[in-house]
Design a protein around this motif. Structure first.
Motif, mmCIF file in Angstrom:
data_model
loop_
_atom_site.group_PDB
_atom_site.id
_atom_site.type_symbol
_atom_site.label_atom_id
_atom_site.label_comp_id
_atom_site.label_asym_id
_atom_site.label_seq_id
_atom_site.Cartn_x
_atom_site.Cartn_y
_atom_site.Cartn_z
ATOM 1 N N ASP A 19 23.935 25.687 84.451
ATOM 2 C CA ASP A 19 24.803 26.367 85.416
ATOM 3 C C ASP A 19 24.642 27.884 85.379
ATOM 4 N N LEU A 20 24.263 28.453 84.252
ATOM 5 C CA LEU A 20 24.015 29.888 84.073
ATOM 6 C C LEU A 20 25.215 30.745 84.478
ATOM 7 N N GLY A 21 26.390 30.140 84.432
ATOM 8 C CA GLY A 21 27.607 30.897 84.713
ATOM 9 C C GLY A 21 27.825 31.256 86.162
ATOM 10 N N LYS A 22 27.079 30.647 87.073
ATOM 11 C CA LYS A 22 27.231 30.979 88.493
ATOM 12 C C LYS A 22 28.477 30.316 89.075
ATOM 13 N N LYS A 23 29.061 30.965 90.062
ATOM 14 C CA LYS A 23 30.303 30.495 90.665
ATOM 15 C C LYS A 23 30.113 29.129 91.323
ATOM 16 N N GLY A 24 31.078 28.230 91.064
ATOM 17 C CA GLY A 24 31.067 26.928 91.698
ATOM 18 C C GLY A 24 30.178 25.902 91.044
ATOM 19 N N THR A 25 29.484 26.272 89.974
ATOM 20 C CA THR A 25 28.595 25.334 89.305
ATOM 21 C C THR A 25 29.374 24.443 88.346
ATOM 22 N N ASP A 26 28.746 23.342 87.938
ATOM 23 C CA ASP A 26 29.331 22.425 86.963
ATOM 24 C C ASP A 26 28.778 22.779 85.588
ATOM 25 N N PRO A 27 29.641 22.966 84.591
ATOM 26 C CA PRO A 27 29.142 23.360 83.269
ATOM 27 C C PRO A 27 28.395 22.264 82.517
ATOM 28 N N GLU A 28 28.456 21.025 83.017
ATOM 29 C CA GLU A 28 27.742 19.939 82.355
ATOM 30 C C GLU A 28 26.239 20.061 82.619
ATOM 31 N N SER A 29 25.474 20.353 81.600
ATOM 32 C CA SER A 29 24.033 20.541 81.775
ATOM 33 C C SER A 29 23.313 19.196 81.821
ATOM 34 N N THR A 30 22.087 19.218 82.294
ATOM 35 C CA THR A 30 21.227 18.043 82.283
ATOM 36 C C THR A 30 19.904 18.412 81.632
ATOM 37 N N ALA A 31 19.236 17.438 81.082
ATOM 38 C CA ALA A 31 17.972 17.690 80.390
ATOM 39 C C ALA A 31 16.909 18.155 81.380
ATOM 40 N N PRO A 32 16.125 19.160 81.025
ATOM 41 C CA PRO A 32 15.054 19.615 81.925
ATOM 42 C C PRO A 32 14.072 18.487 82.246
ATOM 43 N N GLN A 33 13.727 18.378 83.533
ATOM 44 C CA GLN A 33 12.833 17.312 83.990
ATOM 45 C C GLN A 33 11.883 17.874 85.051
ATOM 46 N N TRP A 34 10.627 17.473 84.976
ATOM 47 C CA TRP A 34 9.640 17.851 85.988
ATOM 48 C C TRP A 34 9.511 16.750 87.041
ATOM 49 N N GLU A 35 9.249 17.174 88.278
ATOM 50 C CA GLU A 35 8.856 16.236 89.325
ATOM 51 C C GLU A 35 7.632 16.806 90.045
ATOM 52 N N PHE A 36 6.743 15.911 90.464
ATOM 53 C CA PHE A 36 5.507 16.313 91.141
ATOM 54 C C PHE A 36 5.224 15.313 92.259
ATOM 55 N N TYR A 37 4.830 15.844 93.426
ATOM 56 C CA TYR A 37 4.537 14.973 94.570
ATOM 57 C C TYR A 37 3.245 15.406 95.247
ATOM 58 N N VAL A 43 17.879 38.681 94.013
ATOM 59 C CA VAL A 43 17.827 40.097 94.400
ATOM 60 C C VAL A 43 19.053 40.480 95.224
ATOM 61 N N ASN A 44 19.410 39.653 96.212
ATOM 62 C CA ASN A 44 20.591 39.992 97.023
ATOM 63 C C ASN A 44 21.903 39.514 96.403
ATOM 64 N N GLN A 45 21.811 38.777 95.290
ATOM 65 C CA GLN A 45 22.961 38.360 94.476
ATOM 66 C C GLN A 45 23.870 37.341 95.163
ATOM 67 N N VAL A 46 23.331 36.639 96.134
ATOM 68 C CA VAL A 46 24.052 35.531 96.754
ATOM 69 C C VAL A 46 23.392 34.246 96.263
ATOM 70 N N TYR A 47 23.958 33.669 95.202
ATOM 71 C CA TYR A 47 23.350 32.532 94.521
ATOM 72 C C TYR A 47 23.888 31.188 94.996
ATOM 73 N N THR A 48 25.200 31.128 95.226
ATOM 74 C CA THR A 48 25.861 29.857 95.513
ATOM 75 C C THR A 48 26.644 29.985 96.816
ATOM 76 N N ARG A 70 14.113 28.343 94.731
ATOM 77 C CA ARG A 70 15.049 28.192 93.624
ATOM 78 C C ARG A 70 16.452 27.881 94.128
ATOM 79 N N TYR A 71 17.040 26.845 93.537
ATOM 80 C CA TYR A 71 18.410 26.419 93.856
ATOM 81 C C TYR A 71 19.275 26.614 92.614
ATOM 82 N N TRP A 72 20.394 27.339 92.766
ATOM 83 C CA TRP A 72 21.210 27.776 91.634
ATOM 84 C C TRP A 72 22.504 26.999 91.440
ATOM 85 N N LEU A 73 22.996 26.289 92.452
ATOM 86 C CA LEU A 73 24.338 25.708 92.411
ATOM 87 C C LEU A 73 24.317 24.379 91.651
ATOM 88 N N HIS A 74 24.250 24.461 90.341
ATOM 89 C CA HIS A 74 24.023 23.289 89.493
ATOM 90 C C HIS A 74 25.167 22.288 89.536
#
Length: 525
Positions: A452-470, A100-105, A424-428
């Motif tokens: 990375d969704l094109g956000k500034k400072g992110t790494d374009p190398e994607s990783t496979a989606p993974q769930w974690e539960f604790y 909403v405030n557009q400060v992602y990274t 939510r954490y955006w800086l992939h």
């Protein structure tokens, strides 16, 4: 308000500040609205406060934190909505999530003209100022006065920028040099500015420390603290990867911090920062010995840096009392997020894991808040701005997504208060994938979607989606990812439904990202 006179070099002499602050006071009528002193440090994680228990509680220097806690309320379950400096500061100021405030990274300013708590209070009679770390790239808006570090700023002899010498961006040598250690400098500048206030009007003052951010510098008075001590180790220090814990990513491991020490030792003139106590040899050690030795330096430097914060909190509290305004001033001390001090073998923050997610928080307001309280309700950094507006007598602005927790602080339980929180954490980065998740009083579920969704400072190398539960009751240190444990199947299914509800509640639906729609379809089947 008058601004502080600028010179090429501005030495701060503490004795002079004390003399000014101790001058006889002419009693004037207190403003009906409370003053607000909001003290914000960087990365000063709850493990290093001593107020939250843990293995460091008998080692940290926290006399003034304990003083605040005795006289105010401590939040046991305050959480960050995006655990990294710039976005968290954006959330604190606006009461809004990053989307909403557009400060992602780390690279986005708040949009020009965007609403924030300083603008809201300024429009309602408050004098507003911010001194210290800003870290929101663009020029501060809503503050009558600002004097801030460019980007991360320096620990020693920091350069600081006012309206007169402002240049957008994190890196700038333009500004005024202030001699001394930054935590001391920022405190003295805060007191000096408040001395010039209009005493018939309330103030909102953000006093923002650079400490305890890497490189964890400390003033010379704490150089020998912990010198001959062995600091206890976290239970998960020797977590070397998913083979033992089931976590789905590498993380920011301590060995990378050691690589930075080596780089700063070999190339001190070109490395991005300098660390105290170098060189720090690690030659000839096996992997376990090396990690243990890295941890000892990190945790000792961090606590020394934190000791300077505690010193200066005391200086600010003493000044309020000398000024005769302590009873009519809300004092908040918090950090922009948590930080790993060896847990999971990590340093840094960013993750939904507890040490990073938690925000330590203490608030004192003698007129309204009973001292010595511990509050267990789930509070988010988007709630801070609504709280300040509430205490200023302002109805919650429509732009804020958070809620005021004033009734909770004043002893009125709220049956309809949130029972879970969304993160939510955006800086992939492949070792710290972008992710979102949900946490309630016992369980935590996160999807590391890895884009990375094109956000500034992110790494374009994607990783496979993974769930974690604790299960935070059975596994409070998050040592076992239980996503495949059949006994939790129904709980996980319910939490996935609740996660979707939280995303819809805050309008974080990824409608502009087709790749996310594909991931969501598969992940929530």
């Amino acid at each position: 308000m008058k601004s502080i006179a600028k010179t090429k070099i501005f030495p701060l002499v503490f004795g002079l500040v004390v003399l000014v602050s101790c001058k006889p006071k002419i009693k004037s009528e207190e403003p009906s609205q409370p003053n607000i002193l909001f003290i914000l440090s960087d990365d000063h994680t709850s493990q290093a406060w001593g107020l939250y228990g843990g293995i460091l509680q008998d080692y940290v220097q926290n006399e003034n934190l304990e003083r605040l806690a005795r006289e105010g309320a401590v939040l046991n379950n305050a959480f960050c909505t995006n655990s990294i400096c710039t976005p968290s500061r954006g959330a604190i100021l606006t009461g809004q999530y990053s989307h909403v405030n557009q400060v992602y990274t780390l690279s986005e300013p708040l949009p020009k003209g965007h609403p924030n708590i300083a603008k809201t209070l300024s429009a309602n009679g408050y004098q507003t100022a911010i001194i210290g770390k800003w870290h929101l790239v663009g020029k501060p808006e809503g503050f009558d006065y600002f004097n801030v570090l460019p980007g991360q700023g320096l620990y020693w002899n920091p350069i600081m920028k006012t309206n007169e010498d402002w240049v957008d961006g994190h890196d700038s040598t333009q500004g005024t040099v202030h001699e001394g250690f930054s935590t001391d400098v920022i405190t003295d500048l805060t007191i000096s500015h408040l001395e010039q206030r209009d005493t018939e009007k309330p103030f909102l003052m953000f006093c923002n420390f650079k400490a305890t951010h890497e490189p964890f510098e400390y003033p010379k008075r704490f150089a020998h603290l912990y010198e001959n001590e062995e600091i206890p180790e976290p239970e998960s220090l020797l977590d070397f990867g998913k083979e033992t814990t089931g976590r789905t990513f590498g993380g920011q491991i301590l060995e990378r911090l050691a690589d930075r020490w080596e780089g700063a030792t070999k190339n001190p003139d070109v490395f991005w920062t300098q660390y105290p106590g170098l060189p720090y040899p690690l030659d000839g050690l096996d992997s376990i010995q090396k990690r243990k030795k890295i941890y000892q330096k990190l945790v000792k430097d961090f606590m020394r840096c934190g000791a300077a914060i505690d010193d200066n909190i005391g200086k600010l509290l003493d000044w309020l009392e000398e000024e005769g305004i302590a009873d009519n001033t809300i004092v908040v001390y918090t950090a922009d997020q948590g930080y790993f001090l060896g847990e999971h073998g990590f340093f840094d923050k960013r993750l939904i894991y507890e040490e990073s997610l938690r925000m330590p928080f203490v608030i004192r307001y003698p007129k309204k808040i009973k001292g010595g309280q511990r509050i267990d309700d789930i509070i988010l950094n988007i709630d801070f701005a609504p709280l300040l507006a509430d205490y200023a007598g302002i109805e919650k602005p429509t732009y804020m997504q958070g809620e005021s927790f004033r009734p909770i602080l004043e002893g009125e339980p709220q049956e309809n208060w949130r029972k879970q929180m969304y993160y939510r954490y955006w800086l992939h980065n492949p070792v710290r994938p972008a992710h979102f998740g949900i946490r309630n009083d016992r369980y935590k579920l996160a999807l590391f979607y890895g884009q990375d969704l094109g956000k500034k400072g992110t790494d374009p190398e994607s990783t496979a989606p993974q769930w974690e539960f604790y299960d935070l009751q059975e596994d409070p240190k998050e040592i076992r990812n239980a996503i495949t444990d059949k006994k939790y199947a129904a709980i996980i299914a319910n939490m996935k439904d609740e996660l979707l509800k939280e995303r819809a509640k805050y309008g974080d639906l990824d409608e502009d990202y087709p790749i996310m729609q594909d991931i969501l379809t598969t992940a929530f089947e």
